[in-house]
Design a protein around this motif. Structure first.
Motif, PDB file in Angstrom:
ATOM      1  N   LEU A   1     -46.913 -30.332  -3.303  1.00 36.57           N
ATOM      2  CA  LEU A   1     -45.927 -31.266  -3.719  1.00 36.57           C
ATOM      3  C   LEU A   1     -47.093 -32.962  -4.009  1.00 36.57           C
ATOM      4  O   LEU A   1     -47.521 -32.773  -2.736  1.00 36.57           O
ATOM      5  CB  LEU A   1     -45.044 -31.887  -3.322  1.00 36.57           C
ATOM      6  CG  LEU A   1     -43.958 -30.309  -3.103  1.00 36.57           C
ATOM      7  CD1 LEU A   1     -43.117 -31.211  -2.176  1.00 36.57           C
ATOM      8  CD2 LEU A   1     -43.640 -30.496  -3.984  1.00 36.57           C
ATOM      9  N   ILE A   2     -47.440 -32.949  -4.981  1.00 35.17           N
ATOM     10  CA  ILE A   2     -48.597 -34.716  -4.580  1.00 35.17           C
ATOM     11  C   ILE A   2     -47.958 -35.839  -4.955  1.00 35.17           C
ATOM     12  O   ILE A   2     -46.960 -36.087  -6.059  1.00 35.17           O
ATOM     13  CB  ILE A   2     -49.224 -34.196  -5.594  1.00 35.17           C
ATOM     14  CG1 ILE A   2     -50.276 -33.411  -5.285  1.00 35.17           C
ATOM     15  CG2 ILE A   2     -50.226 -35.380  -5.761  1.00 35.17           C
ATOM     16  CD1 ILE A   2     -51.395 -33.139  -6.162  1.00 35.17           C
ATOM     17  N   ALA A   3     -47.642 -36.400  -4.003  1.00 36.90           N
ATOM     18  CA  ALA A   3     -47.462 -38.894  -4.491  1.00 36.90           C
ATOM     19  C   ALA A   3     -48.183 -38.873  -5.742  1.00 36.90           C
ATOM     20  O   ALA A   3     -49.664 -39.650  -5.633  1.00 36.90           O
ATOM     21  CB  ALA A   3     -46.899 -39.385  -3.883  1.00 36.90           C
ATOM     22  N   GLY A   4     -47.425 -39.252  -6.828  1.00 29.60           N
ATOM     23  CA  GLY A   4     -48.425 -38.739  -8.161  1.00 29.60           C
ATOM     24  C   GLY A   4     -48.014 -39.505  -9.556  1.00 29.60           C
ATOM     25  O   GLY A   4     -46.691 -39.853  -9.358  1.00 29.60           O
ATOM     26  N   GLU A   5     -48.706 -40.023  -9.958  1.00 27.54           N
ATOM     27  CA  GLU A   5     -47.537 -40.296 -12.044  1.00 27.54           C
ATOM     28  C   GLU A   5     -48.623 -39.898 -12.614  1.00 27.54           C
ATOM     29  O   GLU A   5     -49.806 -40.010 -12.457  1.00 27.54           O
ATOM     30  CB  GLU A   5     -47.323 -41.548 -11.842  1.00 27.54           C
ATOM     31  CG  GLU A   5     -46.944 -42.264 -12.917  1.00 27.54           C
ATOM     32  CD  GLU A   5     -45.551 -42.881 -13.280  1.00 27.54           C
ATOM     33  OE1 GLU A   5     -44.986 -43.205 -13.712  1.00 27.54           O
ATOM     34  OE2 GLU A   5     -45.143 -43.167 -11.762  1.00 27.54           O
ATOM     35  N   VAL A   6     -48.126 -39.325 -14.155  1.00 22.25           N
ATOM     36  CA  VAL A   6     -49.238 -38.762 -15.327  1.00 22.25           C
ATOM     37  C   VAL A   6     -48.559 -40.100 -16.240  1.00 22.25           C
ATOM     38  O   VAL A   6     -47.798 -40.910 -15.979  1.00 22.25           O
ATOM     39  CB  VAL A   6     -48.160 -38.516 -15.492  1.00 22.25           C
ATOM     40  CG1 VAL A   6     -49.536 -37.816 -17.181  1.00 22.25           C
ATOM     41  CG2 VAL A   6     -48.876 -36.596 -15.258  1.00 22.25           C
ATOM     42  N   GLN A   7     -50.563 -41.125 -16.734  1.00 22.45           N
ATOM     43  CA  GLN A   7     -50.156 -42.116 -17.407  1.00 22.45           C
ATOM     44  C   GLN A   7     -50.904 -41.497 -18.442  1.00 22.45           C
ATOM     45  O   GLN A   7     -51.644 -41.402 -18.488  1.00 22.45           O
ATOM     46  CB  GLN A   7     -50.790 -43.114 -16.870  1.00 22.45           C
ATOM     47  CG  GLN A   7     -49.484 -44.167 -14.998  1.00 22.45           C
ATOM     48  CD  GLN A   7     -50.201 -45.112 -14.558  1.00 22.45           C
ATOM     49  OE1 GLN A   7     -50.979 -45.556 -15.037  1.00 22.45           O
ATOM     50  NE2 GLN A   7     -49.804 -44.741 -12.973  1.00 22.45           N
ATOM     51  N   GLU A   8     -50.582 -42.620 -19.436  1.00 26.87           N
ATOM     52  CA  GLU A   8     -50.899 -42.691 -20.918  1.00 26.87           C
ATOM     53  C   GLU A   8     -52.395 -43.570 -21.157  1.00 26.87           C
ATOM     54  O   GLU A   8     -51.542 -44.844 -20.753  1.00 26.87           O
ATOM     55  CB  GLU A   8     -50.006 -41.964 -21.544  1.00 26.87           C
ATOM     56  CG  GLU A   8     -50.384 -42.061 -23.517  1.00 26.87           C
ATOM     57  CD  GLU A   8     -49.348 -41.595 -24.310  1.00 26.87           C
ATOM     58  OE1 GLU A   8     -50.087 -41.569 -25.353  1.00 26.87           O
ATOM     59  OE2 GLU A   8     -48.210 -42.013 -23.955  1.00 26.87           O
TER      60      GLU A   8
ATOM     61  N   GLN B   1     -55.316 -40.542 -24.247  1.00 28.76           N
ATOM     62  CA  GLN B   1     -55.242 -39.156 -22.794  1.00 28.76           C
ATOM     63  C   GLN B   1     -54.517 -39.152 -21.799  1.00 28.76           C
ATOM     64  O   GLN B   1     -53.721 -40.591 -21.468  1.00 28.76           O
ATOM     65  CB  GLN B   1     -56.773 -39.304 -21.763  1.00 28.76           C
ATOM     66  CG  GLN B   1     -57.471 -39.120 -23.208  1.00 28.76           C
ATOM     67  CD  GLN B   1     -58.562 -39.404 -22.561  1.00 28.76           C
ATOM     68  OE1 GLN B   1     -59.154 -40.408 -22.459  1.00 28.76           O
ATOM     69  NE2 GLN B   1     -59.142 -38.644 -22.806  1.00 28.76           N
ATOM     70  N   LEU B   2     -53.721 -37.950 -21.128  1.00 29.41           N
ATOM     71  CA  LEU B   2     -53.234 -38.396 -19.854  1.00 29.41           C
ATOM     72  C   LEU B   2     -54.178 -38.054 -18.986  1.00 29.41           C
ATOM     73  O   LEU B   2     -54.567 -37.482 -18.121  1.00 29.41           O
ATOM     74  CB  LEU B   2     -52.245 -36.696 -20.107  1.00 29.41           C
ATOM     75  CG  LEU B   2     -50.726 -37.048 -20.753  1.00 29.41           C
ATOM     76  CD1 LEU B   2     -50.279 -36.039 -21.679  1.00 29.41           C
ATOM     77  CD2 LEU B   2     -49.939 -37.643 -21.444  1.00 29.41           C
ATOM     78  N   LEU B   3     -53.553 -39.038 -18.091  1.00 29.60           N
ATOM     79  CA  LEU B   3     -54.463 -39.379 -17.375  1.00 29.60           C
ATOM     80  C   LEU B   3     -53.930 -38.991 -15.800  1.00 29.60           C
ATOM     81  O   LEU B   3     -52.460 -39.546 -15.462  1.00 29.60           O
ATOM     82  CB  LEU B   3     -54.888 -40.692 -16.433  1.00 29.60           C
ATOM     83  CG  LEU B   3     -55.720 -40.998 -18.664  1.00 29.60           C
ATOM     84  CD1 LEU B   3     -56.081 -42.337 -17.745  1.00 29.60           C
ATOM     85  CD2 LEU B   3     -57.047 -40.284 -17.735  1.00 29.60           C
ATOM     86  N   LEU B   4     -53.941 -38.717 -14.707  1.00 29.31           N
ATOM     87  CA  LEU B   4     -53.683 -38.441 -13.566  1.00 29.31           C
ATOM     88  C   LEU B   4     -53.504 -38.851 -11.908  1.00 29.31           C
ATOM     89  O   LEU B   4     -54.775 -39.004 -11.564  1.00 29.31           O
ATOM     90  CB  LEU B   4     -53.881 -36.651 -12.841  1.00 29.31           C
ATOM     91  CG  LEU B   4     -53.186 -35.908 -13.843  1.00 29.31           C
ATOM     92  CD1 LEU B   4     -53.639 -35.189 -14.860  1.00 29.31           C
ATOM     93  CD2 LEU B   4     -52.121 -34.693 -13.281  1.00 29.31           C
ATOM     94  N   HIS B   5     -52.511 -39.612 -11.417  1.00 30.33           N
ATOM     95  CA  HIS B   5     -52.964 -41.158 -10.980  1.00 30.33           C
ATOM     96  C   HIS B   5     -52.899 -40.055  -9.683  1.00 30.33           C
ATOM     97  O   HIS B   5     -51.109 -40.221  -9.307  1.00 30.33           O
ATOM     98  CB  HIS B   5     -52.769 -41.896 -11.020  1.00 30.33           C
ATOM     99  CG  HIS B   5     -53.910 -43.099 -11.917  1.00 30.33           C
ATOM    100  ND1 HIS B   5     -54.069 -44.010 -11.547  1.00 30.33           N
ATOM    101  CD2 HIS B   5     -52.912 -42.461 -13.250  1.00 30.33           C
ATOM    102  CE1 HIS B   5     -54.298 -44.045 -12.658  1.00 30.33           C
ATOM    103  NE2 HIS B   5     -53.998 -43.650 -14.446  1.00 30.33           N
ATOM    104  N   ARG B   6     -52.715 -40.295  -8.200  1.00 29.53           N
ATOM    105  CA  ARG B   6     -52.460 -40.481  -7.259  1.00 29.53           C
ATOM    106  C   ARG B   6     -52.095 -41.050  -6.380  1.00 29.53           C
ATOM    107  O   ARG B   6     -52.476 -42.498  -6.469  1.00 29.53           O
ATOM    108  CB  ARG B   6     -53.679 -39.102  -5.969  1.00 29.53           C
ATOM    109  CG  ARG B   6     -53.473 -38.376  -6.637  1.00 29.53           C
ATOM    110  CD  ARG B   6     -55.125 -37.668  -5.959  1.00 29.53           C
ATOM    111  NE  ARG B   6     -54.938 -37.449  -4.692  1.00 29.53           N
ATOM    112  CZ  ARG B   6     -55.446 -38.273  -3.731  1.00 29.53           C
ATOM    113  NH1 ARG B   6     -56.244 -39.358  -3.790  1.00 29.53           N
ATOM    114  NH2 ARG B   6     -55.128 -37.867  -2.523  1.00 29.53           N
TER     115      ARG B   6
END
Length: 210
Positions: free
Chosen positions: A139-146, A151-156
């Motif tokens: 489980l990771i606190a994060g978000e997928v942002q376009e 492109q889909l970028l993964l943020h922590r």
């Protein structure tokens, strides 16, 4: 650090899952894209090997239920486990129903939680790995942002709960900011990048006698 006792409570809440048995998972899933080629919200993409959830609910064999969401501390977000309230909070997102969906998460492992391995970073509970009958659930606190380039970028350290059934997949991705070296190696103890953090009272491993 004034927030350290509060963080210790969050760690202990997860640690107390060790030795308990999960019977089912449900969650409120958040779309990766609001629209994809005119086909409405997109909830899966080959470049994102995880679920993006607003909340993750677990039902336990002892009749209890817990909800995993996130909390904000300054500019970072961390994971937060609480008893499930059952207050119908999902209705708060009714106006955004197109990008949210609630469903059973049958793809997630169920069974006895043998090990809980948290990662603290920048003073927040950034990640937790649960070993459920030997199977990892990250489980990771994060978000997928376009991005503007689609492109889909993964943020922590962000406000959603990203759920990986394969921690190696998380390790192979590019993250913003970078994940700490060795963060995918769950050892059963508290992992932290924060110097001086006290880990007293954080019990994370449970041995079951069959």
């Amino acid at each position: 650090m004034a927030r350290e006792p509060w963080l210790a409570e969050r760690l202990q809440e997860f640690a107390q899952l060790a030795g308990r048995r999960i019977t089912s998972w449900t969650g409120v899933e958040m779309a990766l894209r609001e629209a994809a080629d005119g086909h409405g919200a997109q909830f899966a993409d080959p470049s994102v090997p995880c679920l993006q959830l607003l909340i993750l609910d677990a039902t336990l064999a002892d009749g209890a239920a817990v909800t995993i969401g996130t909390y904000q501390d300054d500019t970072e977000w961390g994971l937060w486990l609480r008893p499930t309230s059952g207050d119908g909070g999902d209705e708060d997102h009714a106006e955004l129903a197109e990008i949210f969906r609630s469903r059973p998460l049958t793809e997630l492992p169920t069974g006895w939680i043998d090990t809980v391995s948290p990662l603290v970073e920048h003073g927040v509970l950034a990640e937790v790995t649960l070993y459920i009958d030997g199977r990892p659930l990250l489980l990771i606190a994060g978000e997928v942002q376009e991005s503007p380039q689609d492109q889909l970028l993964l943020h922590r350290l962000d406000e959603s709960v990203l759920v990986f059934t394969d921690p190696a997949a998380a390790a192979s991705l590019d993250w913003i900011p970078d994940r700490p070296a060795g963060s995918g190696e769950a050892s059963g103890g508290l992992r932290t990048t924060d110097a001086g953090l006290s880990t007293d009272g954080c019990r994370t491993r449970h041995t079951r006698h069959r």
